[in-house]
Motif scaffolding. Structure first.
Motif, mmCIF file in Angstrom:
data_model
loop_
_atom_site.group_PDB
_atom_site.id
_atom_site.type_symbol
_atom_site.label_atom_id
_atom_site.label_comp_id
_atom_site.label_asym_id
_atom_site.label_seq_id
_atom_site.Cartn_x
_atom_site.Cartn_y
_atom_site.Cartn_z
ATOM 1 N N ALA A 371 0.837 -1.215 0.019
ATOM 2 C CA ALA A 371 -0.025 -0.129 0.006
ATOM 3 C C ALA A 371 0.780 1.212 -0.116
ATOM 4 O O ALA A 371 0.256 2.369 -0.374
ATOM 5 N N PHE A 372 2.069 1.265 0.385
ATOM 6 C CA PHE A 372 2.911 2.424 0.519
ATOM 7 C C PHE A 372 3.721 2.390 -0.696
ATOM 8 O O PHE A 372 3.887 3.885 -1.197
ATOM 9 N N SER A 373 4.420 1.358 -1.190
ATOM 10 C CA SER A 373 5.327 1.588 -2.502
ATOM 11 C C SER A 373 4.437 1.257 -3.906
ATOM 12 O O SER A 373 5.166 1.791 -4.806
ATOM 13 N N GLY A 374 3.236 0.719 -3.743
ATOM 14 C CA GLY A 374 2.712 0.034 -4.802
ATOM 15 C C GLY A 374 3.224 -0.945 -5.629
ATOM 16 O O GLY A 374 3.074 -1.114 -6.658
ATOM 17 N N ASN A 375 4.533 -1.473 -4.931
ATOM 18 C CA ASN A 375 5.210 -2.576 -5.739
ATOM 19 C C ASN A 375 4.655 -4.033 -5.313
ATOM 20 O O ASN A 375 3.998 -4.143 -4.423
ATOM 21 N N VAL A 376 4.648 -4.854 -6.181
ATOM 22 C CA VAL A 376 4.196 -6.206 -5.835
ATOM 23 C C VAL A 376 5.050 -6.994 -4.835
ATOM 24 O O VAL A 376 6.468 -6.830 -4.985
ATOM 25 N N THR A 377 4.678 -7.725 -3.945
ATOM 26 C CA THR A 377 5.306 -8.002 -2.805
ATOM 27 C C THR A 377 5.238 -9.659 -2.818
ATOM 28 O O THR A 377 5.899 -10.522 -2.292
ATOM 29 N N GLU A 378 4.174 -10.209 -3.376
ATOM 30 C CA GLU A 378 4.073 -11.741 -3.479
ATOM 31 C C GLU A 378 2.959 -12.117 -4.602
ATOM 32 O O GLU A 378 1.876 -11.449 -4.708
ATOM 33 N N ARG A 379 2.976 -13.280 -5.282
ATOM 34 C CA ARG A 379 2.244 -13.636 -6.050
ATOM 35 C C ARG A 379 1.867 -14.918 -5.637
ATOM 36 O O ARG A 379 2.723 -15.815 -5.230
ATOM 37 N N ARG A 380 0.420 -15.244 -6.017
ATOM 38 C CA ARG A 380 -0.197 -16.531 -5.091
ATOM 39 C C ARG A 380 -1.112 -17.131 -6.113
ATOM 40 O O ARG A 380 -1.772 -16.509 -7.089
ATOM 41 N N GLN A 381 -1.051 -18.411 -5.936
ATOM 42 C CA GLN A 381 -2.042 -19.350 -6.669
ATOM 43 C C GLN A 381 -2.614 -20.581 -5.868
ATOM 44 O O GLN A 381 -1.612 -20.921 -5.057
ATOM 45 N N ALA A 382 -3.690 -20.780 -5.892
ATOM 46 C CA ALA A 382 -4.417 -21.947 -5.336
ATOM 47 C C ALA A 382 -5.670 -22.605 -6.033
ATOM 48 O O ALA A 382 -6.284 -21.900 -6.968
ATOM 49 N N GLY A 383 -5.788 -23.872 -5.616
ATOM 50 C CA GLY A 383 -6.960 -24.381 -6.383
ATOM 51 C C GLY A 383 -7.144 -25.782 -6.216
ATOM 52 O O GLY A 383 -6.394 -26.443 -5.174
ATOM 53 N N GLY A 384 -8.001 -26.668 -6.662
ATOM 54 C CA GLY A 384 -8.099 -27.867 -6.492
ATOM 55 C C GLY A 384 -9.489 -28.292 -7.206
ATOM 56 O O GLY A 384 -9.884 -27.670 -8.062
ATOM 57 N N VAL A 385 -9.835 -29.426 -6.892
ATOM 58 C CA VAL A 385 -11.111 -30.314 -7.770
ATOM 59 C C VAL A 385 -11.846 -30.973 -6.748
ATOM 60 O O VAL A 385 -11.399 -31.749 -5.860
ATOM 61 N N ASN A 386 -13.141 -30.529 -6.536
ATOM 62 C CA ASN A 386 -14.099 -31.397 -5.911
ATOM 63 C C ASN A 386 -15.077 -32.000 -6.979
ATOM 64 O O ASN A 386 -15.291 -31.755 -7.902
ATOM 65 N N SER A 387 -15.670 -33.226 -6.379
ATOM 66 C CA SER A 387 -16.330 -34.016 -7.118
ATOM 67 C C SER A 387 -17.622 -34.654 -6.103
ATOM 68 O O SER A 387 -17.061 -34.965 -5.175
ATOM 69 N N ASP A 388 -18.593 -34.996 -6.914
ATOM 70 C CA ASP A 388 -19.727 -35.819 -6.108
ATOM 71 C C ASP A 388 -20.626 -36.354 -7.058
ATOM 72 O O ASP A 388 -21.061 -35.757 -7.928
ATOM 73 N N LEU A 389 -20.486 -38.028 -6.771
ATOM 74 C CA LEU A 389 -21.289 -38.751 -7.326
ATOM 75 C C LEU A 389 -22.314 -39.438 -6.544
ATOM 76 O O LEU A 389 -22.284 -39.730 -5.438
ATOM 77 N N GLY A 390 -23.653 -38.986 -6.899
ATOM 78 C CA GLY A 390 -24.868 -39.508 -6.075
ATOM 79 C C GLY A 390 -25.639 -40.611 -6.478
ATOM 80 O O GLY A 390 -25.742 -40.472 -7.866
ATOM 81 N N PHE A 391 -26.183 -41.188 -5.866
ATOM 82 C CA PHE A 391 -27.403 -42.343 -6.193
ATOM 83 C C PHE A 391 -28.494 -41.984 -5.293
ATOM 84 O O PHE A 391 -28.514 -41.834 -4.175
ATOM 85 N N PHE A 392 -29.814 -42.216 -5.812
ATOM 86 C CA PHE A 392 -30.922 -41.768 -5.252
ATOM 87 C C PHE A 392 -32.115 -42.779 -5.457
ATOM 88 O O PHE A 392 -32.197 -43.129 -6.656
ATOM 89 N N ALA A 393 -32.770 -42.806 -4.566
ATOM 90 C CA ALA A 393 -34.195 -43.451 -4.935
ATOM 91 C C ALA A 393 -35.442 -42.826 -3.803
ATOM 92 O O ALA A 393 -35.077 -42.613 -2.917
ATOM 93 N N GLU A 394 -36.537 -42.503 -4.490
ATOM 94 C CA GLU A 394 -37.468 -42.181 -3.798
ATOM 95 C C GLU A 394 -38.965 -42.591 -4.174
ATOM 96 O O GLU A 394 -39.012 -42.723 -5.336
ATOM 97 N N ASP A 395 -39.827 -42.641 -3.076
ATOM 98 C CA ASP A 395 -41.233 -43.223 -3.552
ATOM 99 C C ASP A 395 -42.134 -42.401 -2.855
ATOM 100 O O ASP A 395 -41.999 -42.222 -1.759
ATOM 101 N N ASP A 396 -43.305 -42.070 -3.660
ATOM 102 C CA ASP A 396 -44.364 -41.504 -3.334
ATOM 103 C C ASP A 396 -45.776 -42.595 -3.347
ATOM 104 O O ASP A 396 -45.811 -43.128 -4.301
ATOM 105 N N TRP A 397 -46.373 -42.579 -2.194
ATOM 106 C CA TRP A 397 -47.289 -43.614 -2.174
ATOM 107 C C TRP A 397 -48.696 -43.004 -1.598
ATOM 108 O O TRP A 397 -48.740 -42.447 -0.424
ATOM 109 N N ARG A 398 -49.601 -43.221 -2.439
ATOM 110 C CA ARG A 398 -51.152 -42.432 -2.377
ATOM 111 C C ARG A 398 -52.164 -43.459 -1.604
ATOM 112 O O ARG A 398 -52.084 -44.501 -2.573
ATOM 113 N N LEU A 399 -52.507 -43.166 -0.466
ATOM 114 C CA LEU A 399 -53.424 -44.019 0.040
ATOM 115 C C LEU A 399 -54.685 -43.167 0.278
ATOM 116 O O LEU A 399 -55.019 -43.137 1.657
#
Length: 687
Positions: A371-399
C-alpha cells in the motif's frame, strides 16, 4: 500478466454461442419440421405437447414446506431482480442485505431457514434442472437470472434428497423458464430511474415446427448509489457503479411422441465498483446444457451441462486508498449431469431412481501489493478439484387422503488436487503446500406424510438430512475486506444437516390458503468465518448450528384483490464446544431472527397490476462475536403496470419508497448502505 484478455473472452464467448446456436437450430429443424408432409405426420404433430419443462412434480412434494411463485408475481417486483422476487418467501436469505448491484458477487450466497454464517450457498438453486452455483465460490450469479424469462419459482425448505441433493442442505430453489406460450412472440421492457440508470430486456420466442426457441437478453447499467454514509466518505469514495448483461438461447423440440429435447446456452458478464475508486469486481460465465425428457410409460429425465466461469476483484486500502490485492483471475469449470427414471409400477406409486455427478475445478490467481510503494510483494495461486457422485431412490405412495413419501441418497464426495503456492515479485517460487486427498461416502434421507382431514384442512410432517461439501473458495482462497483478512482452511469437513418439521395447510374457501410450519434443524460441522484476532478470521467447522422456528404463509385471491404474506421467526444459535466454546449460544453472523413480507395487489382490469410490498428484517450481527449490529429495517416497495393499448403497458416502480436506511455492513463502525429510494418508469410490451 492476465492471459484471459477481453479480446480472448469475447472470442471464446462468440465461438461458444455460435456453436450452440447452430446446434440448437439444427436439432430444431431436424426434430421439428415446419410442415407435416402427409396425414400420418399431421396426426403425429397433433398429438405432441412440447412443454419445455421437466417431469411433473411428484405427489409427495406437499409433505414438505414449500412455496410456488407464479409468473405474474415474478415480473412484478420493484427492483426487477430475482433476489427481490425470492425475498417474498419466508426463510429466504442472502448472506448480506445488499442486492446484486451493490455487493461483491462472491458474497451472493443464498440459504433458507436462518442457516447462514458465511457467503456460500446452503440452498440448491436450479435453472431448468441445472445447478447454478459458481463452481469455485458457490455463489449464485443473480444478475444472469432474468425474472422476465421465468415461468415459475418453487422453493422447498428442508434438507433434500433426489437429484443434486448433495447441495440442498437447507432446501431447493427451482427456477423454471417460461415457454413460448407464456412469453408470446415478442416481449420487451425498457426502464430508467431518477439517477439516469437503465434496465433493458427482450425475448423472442417463435414456434418452430412442433417445438419452439427463446432468444433473450438483458442489460443493466448505472452510476449507482452511495453505499458509504456521507460522514464516512473520503476523496476516493465513489458510488456503487454497475453494469451487467446476459444473453440466453433456449430451444425445445420433440424427438418422438413422448420424448423432447431441451437445449440451453447462457453467457453473462457483471462489472461492479464498491466503496472506493479502483475497487472493481468482474464475474462472467458461459453455460450450456442438453436435456432429454421422456413422458411415456417409462418416464425419464437425462441432463448434461458444462459451465465456464471467471472472477476478478481488486481490494483497495481503506486508509491509503491504493490497491493492496489484485485477484486478477479465478477461472473455474463445472461439468455434470443426471439420469432419473420413473418406472410404471402402478397408479398409487411414483418411484424415482437415478444418479447424478458434479465436478468443480478452479484456480485462484492473485498479486499482493504494498500500500505504500505500490510494488508487488507476492504472487499467489491456489486451487483444486471437488466431485460428487450421487445415487438416489424416492417413492411416493398415495392411500386415499394419505400421501407417504420417502427417499434415500448416497454421495461419494472427493476433494483432491488442492494446493497453495507462492512466488516473489519476480516470479521465483518461494513455497508450495499440497493438501491430502479427502474422500467419503455419506448417506442422507428424507421422508414425510400428508393427510387431508377434509377439503379445507391437511396436516403434514417430515424429517430429513442433508449434505454440503466445502467449496474450493472455502478450502483454498483467503480474502480481504480491508483491513480484515479471512483465511482459507484446506482441512474443512462437509456440513451435514438433520431436521424435522410439522405443519398445517388450511383452505377455508376457494382462493384462500394459510400455511403454518414449525421446524427444528441442526447443521453439524457448519462452516463459519471465525474471529481469531481483531483483523484476522479463518473458515472453520463449528460443532453445529441449531435453528428452530415457525413459518407462516398466506395467500388470498378474491375478485380484484390479491394478498400474499410470509413470516419467519427463528431461534438460531451456535452449539460451541472445544475451541469454539466461546461462541456457544451466539447467533450466526448475518442471521436475523425475524423476517416478514406482505404484498397487497389489485388487478382492476385486463393488463392491470398494482402492488405494494412491505418487508421487515430483524436486527442481525455482522460477525461471529456479536460485536457489530446491523439494525432492523422496514421497507416499502410499489409497483404499477397500466395498459396503454394493444400489448403495450406503462410500468412504474418504487424501491424503498420511504427511503429507509439499510445498513448492509458494519465493521467497527465502518458501514455500507443498501438501496435508497429509487423510482423507475418505462414501457413493457407483451408481458
Amino acid at each position: 500478466m492476465d492471459d484471459f484478455t477481453p479480446k480472448r473472452r469475447a472470442c471464446a464467448a462468440q465461438t461458444a454461442v455460435g456453436a450452440l446456436a447452430l446446434a440448437l437450430l439444427s436439432s430444431t429443424l431436424v426434430a421439428s419440421p415446419a410442415h407435416a408432409e402427409d396425414a400420418d405426420d399431421a396426426a403425429f404433430a397433433g398429438e405432441i405437447l412440447v412443454t419445455g419443462r421437466g417431469l411433473s412434480q411428484t405427489p409427495g412434494r406437499p409433505a414438505y414446506s414449500a412455496r410456488t411463485l407464479e409468473r405474474r408475481d415474478i415480473i412484478s417486483s420493484a427492483s426487477g431482480r430475482v433476489e427481490d422476487v425470492l425475498s417474498s418467501v419466508a426463510g429466504f436469505q442472502q448472506f448480506r442485505r445488499s442486492d446484486s448491484r451493490s455487493s461483491n458477487p462472491s458474497a451472493q450466497g443464498v440459504t433458507l431457514r436462518a442457516l447462514g454464517g458465511n457467503a456460500t450457498s446452503r440452498a440448491l438453486v436450479l435453472l431448468d434442472g441445472v445447478p447454478m452455483a459458481d463452481p469455485f465460490f458457490g455463489y449464485i450469479p443473480l444478475t444472469a437470472l432474468s425474472p422476465d424469462t421465468l415461468g415459475t419459482v418453487r422453493v422447498t425448505r428442508g434438507g433434500g434428497s433426489g437429484p443434486f441433493g448433495g447441495g440442498a442442505l437447507s432446501g431447493t430453489i427451482e427456477l423454471e423458464s417460461a415457454g413460448a406460450e407464456q412469453l408470446g412472440l415478442l416481449t420487451a421492457s425498457a426502464l430508467g430511474n431518477q439517477r439516469g440508470e437503465s434496465e433493458l430486456s427482450a425475448a423472442v420466442a417463435p414456434q418452430l415446427g412442433r417445438g419452439f426457441a427463446v432468444l433473450s437478453g438483458r442489460w443493466d447499467r448505472g452510476k449507482g448509489f452511495w453505499t458509504t454514509p456521507r460522514d464516512q466518505r473520503a476523496e476516493a469514495s465513489v458510488r456503487a457503479r454497475y453494469e451487467s448483461w446476459s444473453l440466453s438461447l433456449r430451444a425445445v423440440a420433440p424427438i418422438s411422441e413422448d420424448v423432447e429435447l431441451q437445449a440451453r446456452g447462457l453467457i453473462f458478464r457483471d462489472d461492479r465498483t464498491l466503496r472506493f475508486a479502483g475497487a472493481d469486481s468482474a464475474s462472467e460465465g458461459q453455460d450450456a446444457s442438453l436435456r432429454l425428457v421422456g413422458r411415456g410409460a417409462w418416464q425419464f429425465d437425462a441432463l448434461a451441462y458444462v459451465q465456464a466461469r471467471n472472477f476478478a476483484n481488486t481490494v483497495i486500502s481503506s486508509s491509503r486508498f491504493t490497491p493492496v490485492l489484485d485477484q486478477y483471475k479465478t477461472p473455474a469449470a463445472g461439468i455434470g449431469g443426471k439420469f432419473e427414471l420413473r418406472p410404471p409400477i402402478g397408479d398409487a406409486h411414483t418411484l424415482r431412481l437415478g444418479t447424478d455427478w458434479r465436478r468443480s475445478s478452479g484456480t485462484m490467481n492473485e498479486i499482493a501489493i504494498s500500500a505504500f510503494s505500490g510494488n508487488v510483494t507476492e504472487r499467489r495461486q491456489a486451487g483444486g478439484v471437488n466431485s460428487d457422485l450421487g445415487f438416489f431412490a424416492e417413492d411416493d405412495w398415495r392411500l386415499g387422503a394419505l400421501t407417504l413419501t420417502g427417499g434415500v441418497r448416497a454421495d461419494r464426495t472427493v476433494i483432491s488436487g488442492g494446493y497453495y503456492a507462492t512466488r516473489d515479485a519476480q516470479g521465483t517460487p518461494t513455497g508450495r503446500t499440497d493438501y491430502a486427498r479427502q474422500a467419503d461416502w455419506t448417506v442422507t434421507w428424507r421422508g414425510g406424510a400428508r393427510l387431508a382431514l377434509s377439503e379445507a384442512l391437511a396436516v403434514r410432517g417430515a424429517a430429513y438430512s442433508g449434505l454440503r461439501m466445502p467449496t474450493l473458495n472455502e478450502l483454498y482462497r483467503p480474502f480481504v475486506v480491508f483491513p480484515v483478512v479471512t483465511q482459507a482452511n484446506a482441512q474443512l469437513r462437509s456440513e451435514k444437516l438433520e431436521g424435522y418439521e410439522a405443519g398445517l395447510d388450511l383452505t377455508p374457501m376457494s382462493g384462500m390458503t394459510f400455511t403454518l410450519t414449525a421446524f427444528d434443524n441442526r447443521v453439524k460441522h457448519a462452516i463459519a468465518n471465525v474471529t481469531l484476532e481483531a483483523n484476522l478470521r479463518q473458515r472453520q467447522n463449528l460443532p453445529a448450528i441449531d435453528s428452530q422456528g415457525i413459518e407462516l404463509g398466506a395467500h388470498i385471491a378474491h375478485g380484484i384483490v390479491r394478498f400474499d404474506g410470509s413470516l419467519l421467526w427463528n431461534e438460531s444459535k451456535v452449539d460451541g464446544q472445544g475451541a469454539s466454546a466461546d461462541l456457544d449460544g451466539f447467533r450466526p453472523s448475518q442471521t436475523p431472527n425475524f423476517a416478514a413480507s406482505a404484498t397487497l395487489g389489485l388487478v382492476p382490469g385486463e393488463g392491470w397490476r398494482l402492488a405494494a410490498t412491505l418487508r421487515h428484517v430483524g436486527a442481525q450481527y455482522e460477525d461471529d462475536r456479536e460485536s457489530n449490529v446491523l439494525p432492523a429495517v422496514t421497507t416499502l416497495d410499489l409497483f404499477a403496470q397500466i395498459p396503454l393499448g394493444g400489448k403495450a403497458s406503462l410500468v412504474l416502480r418504487a424501491e424503498n419508497v420511504i427511503d429507509e436506511t439499510i445498513v448492509t455492513r458494519n465493521q467497527g463502525g465502518s458501514m455500507d448502505l443498501g438501496v435508497p429510494r429509487t423510482l423507475w418508469a418505462g414501457l413493457r410490451w407483451g408481458m
